[in-house]
Design a protein around this motif. Structure first.
Motif, PDB file in Angstrom:
ATOM      1  N   LYS A  78       0.126   0.024 -13.272  1.00  0.00           N
ATOM      2  CA  LYS A  78       1.122  -0.257 -12.239  1.00  0.00           C
ATOM      3  C   LYS A  78       1.277   0.993 -11.382  1.00  0.00           C
ATOM      4  CE  LYS A  78       3.002  -4.345 -13.000  1.00  0.00           C
ATOM      5  NZ  LYS A  78       2.797  -5.410 -12.077  1.00  0.00           N
ATOM      6  N   PRO A  79       1.142   0.872 -10.070  1.00  0.00           N
ATOM      7  CA  PRO A  79       1.307   2.041  -9.205  1.00  0.00           C
ATOM      8  C   PRO A  79       2.761   2.497  -9.170  1.00  0.00           C
ATOM      9  CG  PRO A  79       0.996   0.063  -7.885  1.00  0.00           C
ATOM     10  CD  PRO A  79       0.810  -0.333  -9.315  1.00  0.00           C
ATOM     11  N   GLY A  80       2.931   3.804  -9.019  1.00  0.00           N
ATOM     12  CA  GLY A  80       4.257   4.383  -8.905  1.00  0.00           C
ATOM     13  C   GLY A  80       4.366   5.235  -7.656  1.00  0.00           C
ATOM     14  N   ALA A  81       5.532   5.776  -7.432  1.00  0.00           N
ATOM     15  CA  ALA A  81       5.785   6.592  -6.248  1.00  0.00           C
ATOM     16  C   ALA A  81       4.824   7.778  -6.164  1.00  0.00           C
ATOM     17  CB  ALA A  81       7.223   7.080  -6.244  1.00  0.00           C
ATOM     18  N   VAL A  82       4.491   8.377  -7.295  1.00  0.00           N
ATOM     19  CA  VAL A  82       3.598   9.537  -7.312  1.00  0.00           C
ATOM     20  C   VAL A  82       2.228   9.177  -6.753  1.00  0.00           C
ATOM     21  CG1 VAL A  82       2.409  11.191  -8.817  1.00  0.00           C
ATOM     22  CG2 VAL A  82       4.811  10.655  -9.202  1.00  0.00           C
ATOM     23  N   ASP A  83       1.768   7.956  -7.018  1.00  0.00           N
ATOM     24  CA  ASP A  83       0.461   7.522  -6.511  1.00  0.00           C
ATOM     25  C   ASP A  83       0.441   7.496  -4.985  1.00  0.00           C
ATOM     26  OD1 ASP A  83      -0.948   6.953  -9.027  1.00  0.00           O
ATOM     27  OD2 ASP A  83       0.563   5.379  -9.264  1.00  0.00           O
ATOM     28  N   PHE A  84       1.559   7.099  -4.380  1.00  0.00           N
ATOM     29  CA  PHE A  84       1.651   7.069  -2.920  1.00  0.00           C
ATOM     30  C   PHE A  84       1.850   8.478  -2.353  1.00  0.00           C
ATOM     31  CE2 PHE A  84       2.652   2.752  -4.102  1.00  0.00           C
ATOM     32  CZ  PHE A  84       1.955   2.016  -3.153  1.00  0.00           C
ATOM     33  N   LEU A  85       2.717   9.251  -2.986  1.00  0.00           N
ATOM     34  CA  LEU A  85       3.006  10.605  -2.498  1.00  0.00           C
ATOM     35  C   LEU A  85       1.807  11.532  -2.610  1.00  0.00           C
ATOM     36  CD1 LEU A  85       6.604  11.024  -3.959  1.00  0.00           C
ATOM     37  CD2 LEU A  85       5.971  10.620  -1.578  1.00  0.00           C
ATOM     38  N   SER A  86       0.972  11.322  -3.618  1.00  0.00           N
ATOM     39  CA  SER A  86      -0.204  12.168  -3.818  1.00  0.00           C
ATOM     40  C   SER A  86      -1.383  11.736  -2.941  1.00  0.00           C
ATOM     41  CB  SER A  86      -0.633  12.133  -5.288  1.00  0.00           C
ATOM     42  OG  SER A  86      -1.147  10.851  -5.620  1.00  0.00           O
ATOM     43  N   GLY A  87      -1.281  10.561  -2.318  1.00  0.00           N
ATOM     44  CA  GLY A  87      -2.383  10.065  -1.503  1.00  0.00           C
ATOM     45  C   GLY A  87      -3.413   9.276  -2.282  1.00  0.00           C
ATOM     46  N   ARG A  88      -3.160   9.052  -3.562  1.00  0.00           N
ATOM     47  CA  ARG A  88      -4.076   8.261  -4.385  1.00  0.00           C
ATOM     48  C   ARG A  88      -4.141   6.819  -3.859  1.00  0.00           C
ATOM     49  NH1 ARG A  88      -3.462   7.800 -10.931  1.00  0.00           N
ATOM     50  NH2 ARG A  88      -5.622   7.309 -11.356  1.00  0.00           N
ATOM     51  N   ILE A  89      -2.994   6.343  -3.361  1.00  0.00           N
ATOM     52  CA  ILE A  89      -2.904   5.036  -2.710  1.00  0.00           C
ATOM     53  C   ILE A  89      -2.381   5.277  -1.305  1.00  0.00           C
ATOM     54  CG2 ILE A  89      -1.808   2.769  -2.686  1.00  0.00           C
ATOM     55  CD1 ILE A  89      -1.324   3.088  -5.668  1.00  0.00           C
ATOM     56  N   LYS A  90      -3.016   4.631  -0.327  1.00  0.00           N
ATOM     57  CA  LYS A  90      -2.565   4.747   1.059  1.00  0.00           C
ATOM     58  C   LYS A  90      -2.380   3.352   1.638  1.00  0.00           C
ATOM     59  CE  LYS A  90      -5.049   9.059   1.742  1.00  0.00           C
ATOM     60  NZ  LYS A  90      -6.092   9.750   2.480  1.00  0.00           N
ATOM     61  N   THR A  91      -1.318   3.193   2.426  1.00  0.00           N
ATOM     62  CA  THR A  91      -1.070   1.927   3.111  1.00  0.00           C
ATOM     63  C   THR A  91      -0.326   2.207   4.405  1.00  0.00           C
ATOM     64  OG1 THR A  91      -0.206  -0.318   2.905  1.00  0.00           O
ATOM     65  CG2 THR A  91       1.130   1.449   1.950  1.00  0.00           C
ATOM     66  N   ASN A  92      -0.416   1.274   5.322  1.00  0.00           N
ATOM     67  CA  ASN A  92       0.316   1.412   6.580  1.00  0.00           C
ATOM     68  C   ASN A  92       1.586   0.568   6.588  1.00  0.00           C
ATOM     69  OD1 ASN A  92      -1.066  -1.054   6.681  1.00  0.00           O
ATOM     70  ND2 ASN A  92      -1.168  -1.014   8.915  1.00  0.00           N
ATOM     71  N   ASP A  93       1.793  -0.256   5.540  1.00  0.00           N
ATOM     72  CA  ASP A  93       2.976  -1.116   5.507  1.00  0.00           C
ATOM     73  C   ASP A  93       3.329  -1.459   4.061  1.00  0.00           C
ATOM     74  OD1 ASP A  93       4.805  -3.334   5.637  1.00  0.00           O
ATOM     75  OD2 ASP A  93       4.130  -3.693   7.694  1.00  0.00           O
ATOM     76  N   ILE A  94       4.292  -0.738   3.509  1.00  0.00           N
ATOM     77  CA  ILE A  94       4.661  -0.916   2.100  1.00  0.00           C
ATOM     78  C   ILE A  94       5.265  -2.292   1.842  1.00  0.00           C
ATOM     79  CG2 ILE A  94       6.963   0.111   2.231  1.00  0.00           C
ATOM     80  CD1 ILE A  94       4.494   0.837  -0.555  1.00  0.00           C
ATOM     81  N   ASP A  95       5.992  -2.849   2.811  1.00  0.00           N
ATOM     82  CA  ASP A  95       6.593  -4.174   2.619  1.00  0.00           C
ATOM     83  C   ASP A  95       5.527  -5.264   2.518  1.00  0.00           C
ATOM     84  OD1 ASP A  95       9.240  -3.260   2.519  1.00  0.00           O
ATOM     85  OD2 ASP A  95       9.401  -3.284   4.701  1.00  0.00           O
ATOM     86  N   LEU A  96       4.529  -5.194   3.395  1.00  0.00           N
ATOM     87  CA  LEU A  96       3.440  -6.178   3.315  1.00  0.00           C
ATOM     88  C   LEU A  96       2.623  -5.991   2.039  1.00  0.00           C
ATOM     89  CD1 LEU A  96       2.130  -6.490   6.987  1.00  0.00           C
ATOM     90  CD2 LEU A  96       3.523  -8.111   5.680  1.00  0.00           C
ATOM     91  N   LEU A  97       2.533  -4.767   1.565  1.00  0.00           N
ATOM     92  CA  LEU A  97       1.838  -4.511   0.311  1.00  0.00           C
ATOM     93  C   LEU A  97       2.591  -5.178  -0.842  1.00  0.00           C
ATOM     94  CD1 LEU A  97      -0.618  -3.158  -0.868  1.00  0.00           C
ATOM     95  CD2 LEU A  97       0.704  -1.063  -1.100  1.00  0.00           C
ATOM     96  N   ARG A  98       3.904  -5.121  -0.805  1.00  0.00           N
ATOM     97  CA  ARG A  98       4.707  -5.819  -1.825  1.00  0.00           C
ATOM     98  C   ARG A  98       4.456  -7.328  -1.767  1.00  0.00           C
ATOM     99  NH1 ARG A  98       9.239  -2.239  -0.160  1.00  0.00           N
ATOM    100  NH2 ARG A  98       9.259  -0.545  -1.657  1.00  0.00           N
ATOM    101  N   ASN A  99       4.343  -7.875  -0.548  1.00  0.00           N
ATOM    102  CA  ASN A  99       4.041  -9.304  -0.409  1.00  0.00           C
ATOM    103  C   ASN A  99       2.703  -9.650  -1.051  1.00  0.00           C
ATOM    104  OD1 ASN A  99       6.411  -9.715   0.995  1.00  0.00           O
ATOM    105  ND2 ASN A  99       5.439  -9.960   2.990  1.00  0.00           N
ATOM    106  N   LEU A 100       1.726  -8.754  -0.917  1.00  0.00           N
ATOM    107  CA  LEU A 100       0.417  -8.977  -1.530  1.00  0.00           C
ATOM    108  C   LEU A 100       0.561  -9.033  -3.043  1.00  0.00           C
ATOM    109  CD1 LEU A 100      -2.713  -9.131  -0.975  1.00  0.00           C
ATOM    110  CD2 LEU A 100      -2.744  -6.680  -1.412  1.00  0.00           C
TER     111      LEU A 100
END
Length: 106
Positions: A78-100
Motif C-alpha cells: 500500500k503506498p504511503g505519503a513517504v512514497d509520494f514525497l520521495s518521488g517513488r510515486i509521481k502523479t499530477n492528480d491525487i484525487d483522480l488517482l484515488r478514483n483509480l
C-alpha cells in the motif's frame, strides 16, 4: 516482469467496479522505461479499457516502478505519503488517482 505486468493490467478489467467512476477519465501509467511498461486505462461509469501505449491527453498520469504497481494490484503493498514525497510515486492528480484505486478495489 513484462508478461506479469501485462497479465496484471489485463486482470484489472475483471476487477472493475461499475458505477464507481463518476465521469469518463483517462489514465496514463508509466511503469518503467522498458518496452511494455507504458499503458493507458480509460474508465467510464460503465466500462474499463486497458491498452498498451501512451495516450497524449490523460486526465491523470501515474509514474511508479512496475514491480510496485504489480504489488499494489496484488494487495501486497500500500503506498504511503513517504512514497509520494520521495518521488517513488509521481502523479499530477491525487484525487483522480484515488478514483483509480476505488474503481479496482486497490
Amino acid at each position: 516482469m513484462g508478461s506479469s505486468l501485462a497479465a496484471t493490467l489485463e486482470g484489472l478489467k475483471a476487477r472493475f467496479r461499475r458505477g464507481v467512476v463518476p465521469r469518463p477519465t483517462t489514465y496514463y501509467l508509466s511503469l518503467g522505461e522498458a518496452g511494455g511498461q507504458k499503458w493507458t486505462v480509460r474508465l467510464s461509469p460503465t466500462a474499463c479499457e486497458v491498452v498498451a501505449g501512451k495516450v497524449e491527453n490523460a486526465d491523470c498520469v501515474l509514474k511508479l516502478p512496475s514491480e510496485l504497481f504489480v504489488k499494489l494490484v496484488q494487495g501486497t503493498w500500500k503506498p504511503g505519503a513517504v512514497d509520494f514525497l520521495s518521488g517513488r510515486i509521481k502523479t499530477n492528480d491525487i484525487d483522480l488517482l484515488r478514483n483509480l484505486q476505488t474503481a479496482f478495489g486497490l
